[in-house]
Scaffold this motif. Structure first.
Motif, PDB file in Angstrom:
ATOM      1  N   THR A  90      37.584  24.661  32.441  1.00 28.45           N
ATOM      2  CA  THR A  90      38.640  24.121  33.307  1.00 28.45           C
ATOM      3  C   THR A  90      39.681  23.315  32.549  1.00 28.45           C
ATOM      4  O   THR A  90      40.877  23.493  32.722  1.00 28.45           O
ATOM      5  N   ALA A  91      39.217  22.395  31.663  1.00 24.74           N
ATOM      6  CA  ALA A  91      40.154  21.466  31.014  1.00 24.74           C
ATOM      7  C   ALA A  91      40.688  22.001  29.687  1.00 24.74           C
ATOM      8  O   ALA A  91      41.321  21.277  28.939  1.00 24.74           O
ATOM      9  N   LEU A  92      40.420  23.289  29.404  1.00 19.12           N
ATOM     10  CA  LEU A  92      40.752  23.805  28.074  1.00 19.12           C
ATOM     11  C   LEU A  92      41.932  24.773  28.131  1.00 19.12           C
ATOM     12  O   LEU A  92      42.127  25.479  29.119  1.00 19.12           O
ATOM     13  N   ASP A  93      42.695  24.829  27.028  1.00 14.31           N
ATOM     14  CA  ASP A  93      43.777  25.820  26.981  1.00 14.31           C
ATOM     15  C   ASP A  93      43.166  27.193  26.664  1.00 14.31           C
ATOM     16  O   ASP A  93      42.000  27.307  26.300  1.00 14.31           O
ATOM     17  N   VAL A  94      43.979  28.233  26.792  1.00 14.86           N
ATOM     18  CA  VAL A  94      43.413  29.594  26.759  1.00 14.86           C
ATOM     19  C   VAL A  94      42.788  29.956  25.411  1.00 14.86           C
ATOM     20  O   VAL A  94      41.814  30.711  25.370  1.00 14.86           O
ATOM     21  N   THR A  95      43.313  29.406  24.307  1.00 20.08           N
ATOM     22  CA  THR A  95      42.725  29.753  23.002  1.00 20.08           C
ATOM     23  C   THR A  95      41.335  29.138  22.864  1.00 20.08           C
ATOM     24  O   THR A  95      40.400  29.789  22.391  1.00 20.08           O
ATOM     25  N   ILE A  96      41.189  27.885  23.308  1.00 16.06           N
ATOM     26  CA  ILE A  96      39.873  27.233  23.239  1.00 16.06           C
ATOM     27  C   ILE A  96      38.928  27.881  24.251  1.00 16.06           C
ATOM     28  O   ILE A  96      37.741  28.066  23.987  1.00 16.06           O
ATOM     29  N   GLU A  97      39.476  28.274  25.409  1.00 13.16           N
ATOM     30  CA  GLU A  97      38.653  28.961  26.417  1.00 13.16           C
ATOM     31  C   GLU A  97      38.041  30.218  25.812  1.00 13.16           C
ATOM     32  O   GLU A  97      36.837  30.462  25.944  1.00 13.16           O
ATOM     33  N   GLU A 126      27.876  44.772  39.777  1.00 11.49           N
ATOM     34  CA  GLU A 126      28.175  44.661  38.354  1.00 11.49           C
ATOM     35  C   GLU A 126      29.664  44.379  38.209  1.00 11.49           C
ATOM     36  O   GLU A 126      30.480  44.826  39.024  1.00 11.49           O
ATOM     37  N   ALA A 127      30.022  43.650  37.141  1.00 10.44           N
ATOM     38  CA  ALA A 127      31.392  43.129  37.020  1.00 10.44           C
ATOM     39  C   ALA A 127      32.446  44.227  37.137  1.00 10.44           C
ATOM     40  O   ALA A 127      33.392  44.116  37.925  1.00 10.44           O
ATOM     41  N   PHE A 128      32.317  45.288  36.366  1.00 11.88           N
ATOM     42  CA  PHE A 128      33.363  46.315  36.373  1.00 11.88           C
ATOM     43  C   PHE A 128      33.393  47.064  37.697  1.00 11.88           C
ATOM     44  O   PHE A 128      34.453  47.469  38.177  1.00 11.88           O
ATOM     45  N   GLU A 129      32.207  47.225  38.297  1.00 12.68           N
ATOM     46  CA  GLU A 129      32.121  47.854  39.619  1.00 12.68           C
ATOM     47  C   GLU A 129      32.902  47.031  40.643  1.00 12.68           C
ATOM     48  O   GLU A 129      33.620  47.562  41.487  1.00 12.68           O
ATOM     49  N   LEU A 130      32.792  45.705  40.520  1.00  9.99           N
ATOM     50  CA  LEU A 130      33.478  44.813  41.455  1.00  9.99           C
ATOM     51  C   LEU A 130      34.997  44.965  41.346  1.00  9.99           C
ATOM     52  O   LEU A 130      35.707  45.004  42.339  1.00  9.99           O
ATOM     53  N   PHE A 131      35.485  45.050  40.106  1.00  9.24           N
ATOM     54  CA  PHE A 131      36.933  45.192  39.906  1.00  9.24           C
ATOM     55  C   PHE A 131      37.424  46.569  40.349  1.00  9.24           C
ATOM     56  O   PHE A 131      38.508  46.699  40.908  1.00  9.24           O
ATOM     57  N   ASP A 132      36.604  47.604  40.098  1.00 14.05           N
ATOM     58  CA  ASP A 132      37.049  48.976  40.373  1.00 14.05           C
ATOM     59  C   ASP A 132      36.865  49.374  41.838  1.00 14.05           C
ATOM     60  O   ASP A 132      37.650  50.145  42.379  1.00 14.05           O
ATOM     61  N   HIS A 133      35.797  48.866  42.467  1.00 14.08           N
ATOM     62  CA  HIS A 133      35.485  49.305  43.843  1.00 14.08           C
ATOM     63  C   HIS A 133      35.163  48.087  44.702  1.00 14.08           C
ATOM     64  O   HIS A 133      34.025  47.914  45.149  1.00 14.08           O
ATOM     65  N   THR A 134      36.166  47.256  44.932  1.00 21.39           N
ATOM     66  CA  THR A 134      35.960  46.062  45.754  1.00 21.39           C
ATOM     67  C   THR A 134      35.639  46.474  47.185  1.00 21.39           C
ATOM     68  O   THR A 134      36.351  47.285  47.772  1.00 21.39           O
ATOM     69  N   MET A 135      34.558  45.906  47.731  1.00 22.17           N
ATOM     70  CA  MET A 135      34.134  46.296  49.083  1.00 22.17           C
ATOM     71  C   MET A 135      34.580  45.295  50.149  1.00 22.17           C
ATOM     72  O   MET A 135      35.032  45.677  51.211  1.00 22.17           O
ATOM     73  N   HIS A 184      36.191  30.261  39.508  1.00 17.07           N
ATOM     74  CA  HIS A 184      37.052  31.045  40.401  1.00 17.07           C
ATOM     75  C   HIS A 184      38.063  31.809  39.559  1.00 17.07           C
ATOM     76  O   HIS A 184      39.024  32.350  40.068  1.00 17.07           O
ATOM     77  N   ASN A 185      37.802  31.828  38.229  1.00 15.45           N
ATOM     78  CA  ASN A 185      38.707  32.498  37.293  1.00 15.45           C
ATOM     79  C   ASN A 185      38.207  33.920  37.040  1.00 15.45           C
ATOM     80  O   ASN A 185      37.238  34.139  36.319  1.00 15.45           O
ATOM     81  N   MET A 186      38.866  34.895  37.650  1.00 12.83           N
ATOM     82  CA  MET A 186      38.433  36.284  37.513  1.00 12.83           C
ATOM     83  C   MET A 186      38.629  36.796  36.079  1.00 12.83           C
ATOM     84  O   MET A 186      37.984  37.757  35.666  1.00 12.83           O
ATOM     85  N   GLY A 187      39.510  36.144  35.314  1.00 14.63           N
ATOM     86  CA  GLY A 187      39.693  36.508  33.902  1.00 14.63           C
ATOM     87  C   GLY A 187      38.427  36.242  33.109  1.00 14.63           C
ATOM     88  O   GLY A 187      38.012  37.045  32.273  1.00 14.63           O
ATOM     89  N   VAL A 188      37.785  35.099  33.381  1.00 16.36           N
ATOM     90  CA  VAL A 188      36.514  34.743  32.725  1.00 16.36           C
ATOM     91  C   VAL A 188      35.444  35.776  33.090  1.00 16.36           C
ATOM     92  O   VAL A 188      34.672  36.228  32.249  1.00 16.36           O
ATOM     93  N   VAL A 189      35.422  36.174  34.366  1.00 18.63           N
ATOM     94  CA  VAL A 189      34.443  37.162  34.841  1.00 18.63           C
ATOM     95  C   VAL A 189      34.611  38.475  34.083  1.00 18.63           C
ATOM     96  O   VAL A 189      33.641  39.055  33.577  1.00 18.63           O
TER      97      VAL A 189
END
Length: 291
Positions: A194-201, A249-258, A224-229
């Protein structure tokens, strides 16, 4: 996905809080399975119950909160015997679990560190509690090494700093070092970047992956950061108002959101090249769990 050994299993867990005579049903009938070496995310907006649910794995619920039904079992103990976390009441029983078995990176590094102790000493203390035979000099060396691994510059010097002398991002990295220094079998990370910039993240997420590969540690990330997911997670649970709405599964969630709620979360992510139109928002408000 091929599953390894089950390390944590929650079955039909209900958690409620007593608020001045009223009952708040924070968690309602949740099931969750986490396997060894898996990185699992619990995703949802603020107030959906993510942190409350995972604090129950560490015995850290507020005094007015309790698990009213269901079971939480931990299977990673050295002696191979399962530990029913939902039945533990005494602090001395929890001390056997916290740190070496399950560690947690708290959401707010500002309030999680002791303001009157040097940060190095706080992390060293964690190590010595779980390794009584270790010398203080050896513990200090391990802490400085971990500070370097989580990207704290001038680690030796920072070892002797008080929390108020460090920036928010550095304090967050101290918290991450404290959680990881005992090489836990399960790491719970509550909004760890949360408190970190993207390079440290990116660096912290890479470190979690490395430790997972080295030690077989399981990781449970609350975010709540879908990028991290997308970056690190194998499996995702989507949570709303104390209930699981969708799991995949993560990729299933992005590809086939129910579920429409998951779709709303994904649609509200800002994208590069997006026109100047307003971001998508989920209409309505989260229901009041007191009702």
């Amino acid at each position: 996905m091929e599953h390894n050994q089950l390390i944590l299993s929650a079955k039909d867990v209900n958690i409620q809080f007593n608020l001045r005579g009223k009952v708040l049903h924070a968690i309602r009938g949740i099931d969750l399975d986490l396997y060894q070496g898996e990185v699992l995310a619990i995703v949802g907006e603020s107030g959906s119950g993510k942190s409350v649910f995972t604090k129950s794995f560490m015995g850290l619920l507020d005094a007015n909160g309790s698990i009213t039904s269901g079971t939480i079992d931990y299977y990673g103990a050295d002696d191979g015997k399962p530990i029913r976390l939902s039945d533990l009441k005494k602090e001395k029983d929890w001390l056997k679990v916290r740190g070496h078995e399950i560690a947690m990176i708290m959401q707010d590094p500002m309030t999680s560190l002791n303001p009157v102790l040097k940060v190095g000493r706080q992390v060293r203390e964690t190590l010595l509690v779980h390794n009584p035979t270790m010398s203080k000099a050896e513990a200090k060396q391990r802490v400085v090494e971990m500070f370097q691994r989580v990207g704290i510059p001038e680690a030796e010097k920072r070892y002797d700093c008080y929390p108020h002398e460090l920036s928010g991002g550095l304090r967050q990295r101290v918290m991450i070092a404290m959680a990881m220094v005992c090489k836990p079998k399960l790491l719970i990370a509550d909004e760890p970047t949360t408190a970190l910039d993207v390079t440290i993240e990116a660096q912290i997420l890479r470190l979690m992956k490395e430790l997972r590969d080295e030690t077989g540690m399981s990781v449970l990330i609350i975010t709540h950061n879908m990028g991290v997911v997308a970056e690190i997670c194998d499996y995702v649970y989507v949570m709303y108002a104390g209930k699981i709405m969708e799991q995949a599964e993560a990729f299933e969630l992005f590809d086939h959101t129910m579920h429409p709620y998951t779709k709303g979360l994904l649609d509200s992510i800002p994208r590069i090249g997006q026109n100047a139109e307003r971001l998508h928002t989920i209409p309505g408000v989260v229901p009041n769990l007191l009702h």
